[in-house]
Design a protein around this motif. Structure first.
Motif, short mmCIF file in Angstrom:
data_model
loop_
_atom_site.label_atom_id
_atom_site.label_comp_id
_atom_site.label_asym_id
_atom_site.label_seq_id
_atom_site.Cartn_x
_atom_site.Cartn_y
_atom_site.Cartn_z
N THR A 190 -6.68 -7.06 -1.40
CA THR A 190 -7.40 -5.86 -1.97
C THR A 190 -7.29 -4.92 -0.81
O THR A 190 -7.19 -3.74 -1.48
CB THR A 190 -8.68 -6.47 -2.32
OG1 THR A 190 -8.57 -7.54 -3.19
CG2 THR A 190 -9.59 -5.28 -2.72
N ALA A 191 -7.50 -5.02 0.45
CA ALA A 191 -7.50 -3.93 1.17
C ALA A 191 -6.37 -3.26 1.38
O ALA A 191 -6.26 -1.83 1.30
CB ALA A 191 -7.93 -4.52 2.51
N VAL A 192 -5.19 -3.85 1.41
CA VAL A 192 -3.87 -3.36 1.27
C VAL A 192 -3.63 -2.48 -0.04
O VAL A 192 -3.20 -1.39 0.03
CB VAL A 192 -2.81 -4.33 1.42
CG1 VAL A 192 -1.35 -3.83 1.07
CG2 VAL A 192 -2.95 -4.87 2.84
N ARG A 193 -3.96 -2.95 -1.12
CA ARG A 193 -3.64 -2.15 -2.45
C ARG A 193 -4.60 -0.90 -2.27
O ARG A 193 -4.01 -0.05 -2.90
CB ARG A 193 -4.25 -3.14 -3.39
CG ARG A 193 -3.91 -2.60 -4.81
CD ARG A 193 -4.16 -3.63 -5.93
NE ARG A 193 -5.47 -4.10 -5.88
CZ ARG A 193 -5.76 -5.18 -5.66
NH1 ARG A 193 -4.75 -6.31 -5.37
NH2 ARG A 193 -6.97 -5.67 -5.73
N GLU A 194 -5.93 -0.97 -1.57
CA GLU A 194 -6.77 0.18 -1.83
C GLU A 194 -6.25 1.21 -0.67
O GLU A 194 -6.17 2.52 -1.05
CB GLU A 194 -8.20 -0.16 -1.46
CG GLU A 194 -8.76 -0.90 -2.70
CD GLU A 194 -10.16 -1.19 -2.33
OE1 GLU A 194 -10.88 -0.42 -1.41
OE2 GLU A 194 -10.72 -2.16 -3.00
N LEU A 195 -5.67 0.90 0.43
CA LEU A 195 -5.08 1.61 1.58
C LEU A 195 -3.85 2.27 0.77
O LEU A 195 -3.55 3.63 0.88
CB LEU A 195 -4.79 0.86 2.72
CG LEU A 195 -6.12 0.33 3.38
CD1 LEU A 195 -5.53 -0.37 4.57
CD2 LEU A 195 -6.80 1.55 3.81
N ASP A 196 -3.00 1.46 0.08
CA ASP A 196 -1.68 2.08 -0.66
C ASP A 196 -2.23 3.04 -1.57
O ASP A 196 -1.41 4.19 -1.53
CB ASP A 196 -1.06 1.09 -1.33
CG ASP A 196 -0.18 0.17 -0.44
OD1 ASP A 196 0.13 0.58 0.56
OD2 ASP A 196 0.36 -0.97 -0.78
N GLY A 197 -3.17 2.88 -2.34
CA GLY A 197 -3.55 4.03 -3.20
C GLY A 197 -4.08 5.21 -2.49
O GLY A 197 -3.84 6.14 -3.03
N LEU A 198 -4.65 5.06 -1.42
CA LEU A 198 -5.41 6.33 -0.79
C LEU A 198 -4.25 6.93 -0.07
O LEU A 198 -4.13 8.08 -0.26
CB LEU A 198 -6.18 5.68 0.28
CG LEU A 198 -6.83 6.93 1.31
CD1 LEU A 198 -7.73 7.85 0.46
CD2 LEU A 198 -7.91 6.12 2.35
N ALA A 199 -3.01 6.17 0.56
CA ALA A 199 -2.16 6.85 1.13
C ALA A 199 -1.21 7.76 0.14
O ALA A 199 -0.76 8.92 0.32
CB ALA A 199 -1.12 5.87 1.78
N ALA A 200 -1.32 7.06 -1.15
CA ALA A 200 -0.30 7.80 -2.27
C ALA A 200 -1.09 9.18 -2.63
O ALA A 200 -0.22 9.87 -2.77
CB ALA A 200 0.02 6.77 -3.40
N GLY B 168 -4.77 18.30 2.47
CA GLY B 168 -3.48 18.49 1.91
C GLY B 168 -2.55 18.08 2.92
O GLY B 168 -1.39 17.83 2.31
N GLY B 169 -2.93 18.07 4.14
CA GLY B 169 -1.83 17.77 5.31
C GLY B 169 -2.02 16.25 5.78
O GLY B 169 -1.16 16.24 6.79
N LEU B 170 -3.00 15.84 5.29
CA LEU B 170 -3.39 14.30 6.04
C LEU B 170 -2.45 13.24 5.39
O LEU B 170 -1.98 13.26 4.14
CB LEU B 170 -4.83 13.97 5.64
CG LEU B 170 -5.87 14.90 6.15
CD1 LEU B 170 -7.41 14.49 5.62
CD2 LEU B 170 -5.61 14.89 7.74
N ARG B 171 -2.05 12.50 6.19
CA ARG B 171 -1.18 11.29 5.84
C ARG B 171 -1.73 9.94 6.63
O ARG B 171 -2.16 9.92 7.64
CB ARG B 171 0.22 11.49 6.25
CG ARG B 171 0.92 12.73 5.66
CD ARG B 171 1.02 12.43 4.06
NE ARG B 171 1.65 13.71 3.69
CZ ARG B 171 1.11 14.88 2.89
NH1 ARG B 171 -0.22 14.80 3.12
NH2 ARG B 171 1.83 15.58 2.61
N LEU B 172 -1.64 8.98 5.76
CA LEU B 172 -2.17 7.71 5.88
C LEU B 172 -0.93 6.48 6.21
O LEU B 172 -0.08 6.57 5.11
CB LEU B 172 -3.17 7.10 5.08
CG LEU B 172 -3.74 5.71 5.50
CD1 LEU B 172 -4.40 5.62 6.71
CD2 LEU B 172 -4.64 5.23 4.22
N THR B 173 -0.81 5.72 7.24
CA THR B 173 0.00 4.59 7.45
C THR B 173 -0.66 3.37 8.06
O THR B 173 -1.86 3.50 8.54
CB THR B 173 1.14 4.89 8.37
OG1 THR B 173 0.77 5.12 9.63
CG2 THR B 173 2.14 6.01 7.67
#
Length: 540
Positions: free
Chosen positions: A330-340, A381-386
């Motif tokens: 669940t956490a990975v899926r939500e982080l993926d969504g936020l990163a996208a 607009g310039g923030l990125r998440l990994t």
């Protein structure tokens, strides 16, 4: 064989006689029919049944038999004193307990009219006495003083039944006892649940309730566990009262100065125990606790060196592994969504807002221990998440925490007995979930849960737990390790078919036949002496 003249016709019964107090008495009757029906049956021409219905038998018979062994009706009536009502308060309370233990989700009157109870309960009450209205009207006579005296009287019956096994007891808290809610909310204030916890003194052998104290949980009204334990100790001044607590209550207790306890400690408080190799653990009791191993050692607790037991349950380990996999997914899926969303520019929050979102996804979860996140960029607009999963951290978490508990005690009991005492609370919570469900709803129309009604409901629930835990202890001693729910489910499988025959000029006849039983049901049938209540043993 005896004949009874009814409406101008003679009906025959097969009578069973025995000596009672030295005098011959009829102790059982079996209806045979009219002379014509008996002759037809002998000639092979008996009439075919006109209908049939099925109902449970084993659970009602076993609970009623246990109520009789505890002599509940007589003991309650002795507390109440002389009564004019045909259906005494003792019988009303016994029926309420029988109903709560076997059909807690049904209305009393509907249960009675369709269950085997009306063929088992003797003396049989009038139908008008077994309704919800009559039930609550009768139980209005249960004053606080009578409730306390009844608990004491039934506790004496339990201790008589257990003998020397009942000399030591446990003090247990069940904070999630019940939520009392109105049956029909016509006002917003009436829809607010009354949340209640329950303090109990129970036997060490079987966790059978002996004394109780209900308390409100909301509004800061709940007592501390230490205060609750002290009050229970005053109400049950028996020797050997042991306090049972869970890790969340440990901080309320000064274990360095206390004696007589079994409880659990937060795992994080003793990291030196969590890293002990699995090879040091020994099986506790393969028959009673399959897959449970333990290390029996000592550690400093509240400044005093105490006996501690690190347990590992294979069942708990597997359950926590499944839950952790779901949490991490669940956490990975939500982080993926936020990163996208950040990459696509659809999330326009600033850096503080994104960090807050990341914290929300991982906060309070074990996933936070194994997930590493990196947020780059400075402006919306310039923030990125990994992110990445630290597999070494996953391994440490699984190996050091999953399936484990740390128990602490000042008793020198065998490890299996310490585990049994600690799990008493779990068994009681499971029992009360069975007996009360997620919420206790009063009968319609709108029902106000007054202090007195809650006290009566609690008494019935505690007595139902007492009876069913007596049964569970007996099953456990016979080698059948079952929860109360599992035990009653097995007993429910012992059913009864009622065959209805058409009238031949007199009243319609009915024949009761028990269903076939598998080996487990047969063992319970014999253990609880259900043959006494089988159809052939009951008068027609």
């Amino acid at each position: 064989m005896i004949g009874k003249r009814i409406g101008g016709r003679t009906y025959y019964y097969l009578a069973e006689s025995a000596r009672v107090d030295g005098e011959p008495r009829v102790v059982g009757q079996r209806y045979l029919g009219t002379a014509e029906e008996i002759a037809g049956a002998l000639a092979g021409g008996g009439s075919a049944p006109g209908g049939a219905r099925h109902r449970t038998f084993g659970d009602i018979a076993a609970v009623w038999g246990t109520l009789r062994r505890l002599d509940l009706v007589r003991r309650v009536d002795a507390v109440v004193g002389p009564q004019r009502a045909k259906t005494t308060l003792g019988l009303h309370l016994a029926l309420a307990v029988l109903h709560r233990a076997t059909a807690p989700g049904t209305a009393l009157g509907e249960w009675w009219s369709g269950s085997a109870a009306q063929d088992l309960v003797r003396p049989r009450p009038p139908k008008a006495a077994v309704t919800t209205e009559a039930h609550w009207r009768a139980l209005q006579r249960l004053t606080p003083e009578r409730i306390t005296a009844i608990e004491t009287a039934i506790a004496e019956a339990v201790l008589d039944l257990l003998g020397d096994d009942g000399t030591s007891a446990l003090a247990v808290d069940v904070p999630q006892f019940a939520a009392f809610t109105a049956a029909d909310c016509t006002l917003p204030s009436a829809c607010q649940d009354v949340l209640a916890g329950l303090g109990l003194v129970v036997t060490r052998d079987g966790a059978i309730p002996l004394s109780s104290r209900i308390y409100r949980r909301e509004g800061g009204a709940a007592p501390t566990f230490g205060a609750l334990a002290g009050e229970l100790g005053e109400r049950y001044p028996a020797t050997g009262l042991t306090l049972v607590f869970h890790s969340g209550q440990a901080a309320q207790l000064d274990l360095g100065a206390r004696s007589g306890f079994v409880g659990s400690l937060p795992l994080a408080d003793h990291p030196e125990l969590l890293t002990q190799p699995a090879s040091l653990r020994r099986r506790v009791d393969p028959e009673r606790f399959a897959g449970l191993t333990a290390i029996d050692t000592r550690a400093v607790v509240d400044g005093v060196r105490r006996r501690v037991i690190l347990t590992h349950s294979a069942t708990l380990h597997a359950a926590q592994s499944r839950a952790f996999a779901d949490e991490l997914s669940t956490a990975v899926r939500e982080l993926d969504g936020l990163a996208a969303a950040l990459a696509a520019g659809t999330h326009r929050g600033d850096r503080a807002q994104v960090r807050s979102e990341i914290a929300r996804v991982t906060r309070g979860r074990r996933a936070e221990r194994v997930l590493t996140t990196t947020l780059s960029g400075t402006h919306p607009g310039g923030l990125r998440l990994t992110w990445q999963v630290d597999q070494a951290a996953v391994t440490r978490l699984v190996d050091e925490f999953f399936g484990k508990q740390i128990l602490v005690t000042d008793h020198d009991w065998p490890v299996a007995e310490v585990v049994t005492a600690y799990r008493a609370r779990t068994h009681l919570e499971s029992t009360f979930r069975w007996l009360t469900g997620p919420a206790a709803v009063g009968p319609r129309p709108r029902w106000e849960w007054t202090r007195h009604r809650i006290a009566v409901h609690t008494l019935v629930s505690v007595l139902a737990a007492t009876v069913t835990h007596v049964m569970r202890r007996e099953a456990d001693n016979a080698g059948m390790n079952l929860s109360v729910g599992e035990l009653l489910d097995q007993l429910c499988g012992i059913g009864e078919t009622v065959l209805r025959y058409p009238s031949t000029g007199g009243r319609p006849r009915a024949r009761r036949i028990l269903t076939d039983r598998d080996p487990a049901q047969q063992a319970l049938y014999e253990l609880f002496g259900l043959a006494e209540f089988a159809p052939d043993q009951l008068s027609r």
